[in-house]
Scaffold this motif. Structure first.
Motif, PDB file in Angstrom:
ATOM      1  N   ARG A  83       5.159  13.206   9.470  1.00  0.00           N
ATOM      2  CA  ARG A  83       4.487  14.376   8.911  1.00  0.00           C
ATOM      3  C   ARG A  83       3.108  13.969   8.420  1.00  0.00           C
ATOM      4  N   SER A  84       2.302  14.935   8.061  1.00  0.00           N
ATOM      5  CA  SER A  84       0.963  14.641   7.550  1.00  0.00           C
ATOM      6  C   SER A  84       1.056  13.847   6.252  1.00  0.00           C
ATOM      7  N   ILE A  85       0.145  12.895   6.088  1.00  0.00           N
ATOM      8  CA  ILE A  85       0.117  12.048   4.898  1.00  0.00           C
ATOM      9  C   ILE A  85      -0.851  12.634   3.881  1.00  0.00           C
ATOM     10  N   GLU A  86      -0.432  12.690   2.634  1.00  0.00           N
ATOM     11  CA  GLU A  86      -1.318  13.166   1.580  1.00  0.00           C
ATOM     12  C   GLU A  86      -2.471  12.181   1.397  1.00  0.00           C
TER      13      GLU A  86
ATOM     14  N   ALA B  56       2.833  -2.529  -4.560  1.00  0.00           N
ATOM     15  CA  ALA B  56       3.835  -2.467  -3.486  1.00  0.00           C
ATOM     16  C   ALA B  56       4.286  -1.026  -3.255  1.00  0.00           C
ATOM     17  N   ILE B  57       4.486  -0.286  -4.338  1.00  0.00           N
ATOM     18  CA  ILE B  57       4.886   1.119  -4.228  1.00  0.00           C
ATOM     19  C   ILE B  57       3.806   1.914  -3.502  1.00  0.00           C
ATOM     20  N   ASN B  58       2.550   1.714  -3.906  1.00  0.00           N
ATOM     21  CA  ASN B  58       1.441   2.455  -3.295  1.00  0.00           C
ATOM     22  C   ASN B  58       1.295   2.134  -1.803  1.00  0.00           C
ATOM     23  N   ILE B  59       1.461   0.873  -1.455  1.00  0.00           N
ATOM     24  CA  ILE B  59       1.241   0.451  -0.066  1.00  0.00           C
ATOM     25  C   ILE B  59       2.245   1.089   0.888  1.00  0.00           C
ATOM     26  N   VAL B  60       3.496   1.238   0.448  1.00  0.00           N
ATOM     27  CA  VAL B  60       4.519   1.790   1.348  1.00  0.00           C
ATOM     28  C   VAL B  60       4.741   3.288   1.158  1.00  0.00           C
ATOM     29  N   LYS B  61       4.158   3.873   0.119  1.00  0.00           N
ATOM     30  CA  LYS B  61       4.431   5.285  -0.172  1.00  0.00           C
ATOM     31  C   LYS B  61       4.049   6.235   0.962  1.00  0.00           C
ATOM     32  N   PRO B  62       2.952   5.984   1.740  1.00  0.00           N
ATOM     33  CA  PRO B  62       2.645   6.926   2.826  1.00  0.00           C
ATOM     34  C   PRO B  62       3.811   7.183   3.769  1.00  0.00           C
TER      35      PRO B  62
ATOM     36  N   ALA C 193      -4.513   5.591  -2.354  1.00  0.00           N
ATOM     37  CA  ALA C 193      -3.842   4.683  -3.292  1.00  0.00           C
ATOM     38  C   ALA C 193      -3.372   3.424  -2.573  1.00  0.00           C
ATOM     39  N   ALA C 194      -2.877   3.582  -1.345  1.00  0.00           N
ATOM     40  CA  ALA C 194      -2.434   2.429  -0.556  1.00  0.00           C
ATOM     41  C   ALA C 194      -3.605   1.497  -0.268  1.00  0.00           C
ATOM     42  N   LEU C 195      -4.753   2.061   0.109  1.00  0.00           N
ATOM     43  CA  LEU C 195      -5.930   1.233   0.398  1.00  0.00           C
ATOM     44  C   LEU C 195      -6.420   0.531  -0.855  1.00  0.00           C
ATOM     45  N   GLY C 196      -6.406   1.236  -1.984  1.00  0.00           N
ATOM     46  CA  GLY C 196      -6.822   0.612  -3.238  1.00  0.00           C
ATOM     47  C   GLY C 196      -5.935  -0.545  -3.630  1.00  0.00           C
TER      48      GLY C 196
END
Length: 269
Positions: free
Chosen positions: A16-19, A119-125, A25-28
């Protein structure tokens, strides 16, 4: 500047589309992990001087290529390591960190609360949008997959990182129960509540208290409500196995905050 052929590439194939907030946040968090990695390994005197650059973004599936900015770290670093080796070592660092939260490999020497958040941010997408994400190192014609994470893997990482964060913040406090059986007493189909102690959702965990109480979710686990009930015509006929933080006032249970989810089974009320 690094050679165009020496890259760390993030490839995402979402269902699905990613917010936008989740992707930024993942890039940061990737940038921060690179800064800490470079400083701890002696590749940069200051974390602020270790910069990870986006060299390209491809269309279709999300492809983002990263290269380290060696010029910002100073000329002294250049003879010590080549770009390809630096990328490889950073990719190994990422794989070890995220893999450990998933229950794989040895624990890195020191885990911080910010490591848990990263770690949460990186995988959240992919945890939120489904699909897969892959980190590949590219050195000329050599492409190596360092880490591939499915939506199920990502949710496991989030659960592991959230539990470790809770342990670091309050290792001796609180009433936490793991893998308890919960049935819904009252359920709204809207988004999960994360704040306060009031919620339209109520759950019954008989082994803790025979009365139903408000059900909330931790911020990192808010997506779990959708995962638990979206494919169920009647969630009241299921038992859910969850980890909860138990809120109490004067010793009496007031609410449950779900921090982990381990599946469900049929239940006859």
């Amino acid at each position: 500047m690094a050679e165009e052929s020496d890259l760390l590439k993030l490839h995402i194939e979402p269902d699905r589309s990613i917010e936008v907030d989740h992707l930024t946040a993942a890039l940061g968090s990737l940038s921060r992990q690179y800064q800490i990695f470079a400083q701890n390994r002696g590749f940069s005197a200051r974390a602020a001087d270790a910069r990870l650059l986006v060299s390209s973004v491809s269309r279709g599936s999300i492809d983002i290529a990263f290269i380290p900015d060696l010029t910002a770290a100073g000329v002294a670093i250049l003879p010590l390591i080549d770009t390809a080796t630096l990328i490889e070592k950073f990719a190994d660092h990422l794989g070890a960190l995220i893999g450990w939260f998933q229950g794989k490999g040895e624990k890195p020497k020191e885990i911080t609360v910010k490591d848990c958040d990263d770690a949460i941010n990186i995988v959240k997408p992919v945890a939120e949008a489904g699909g897969t994400q892959t980190f590949n190192t590219i050195n000329g014609d050599v492409h190596i997959t360092v880490l591939k994470t499915s939506a199920v893997d990502a949710r496991s990482v989030i659960e592991g990182a959230s539990n470790e964060k809770a342990r670091l913040l309050a290792p001796m406090d609180g009433d936490k129960r793991q893998r308890v059986s919960m049935v819904w007493h009252r359920l709204a189909r809207d988004a999960a509540r994360t704040d306060g102690v009031r919620s339209p959702d109520q759950g019954l965990i008989d082994e803790i208290d025979p009365k139903p109480h408000a059900v909330l979710f931790t911020d990192d686990m808010a997506y779990l409500k959708r995962e638990m009930i979206d494919d169920e015509a009647n969630p009241y006929q299921k038992v859910y196995f969850v980890d909860v933080d138990v809120s109490r006032v004067n010793g009496r249970v007031t609410a449950y905050r779900i921090a982990g989810y381990h599946g469900k089974d049929d239940f006859t009320p």
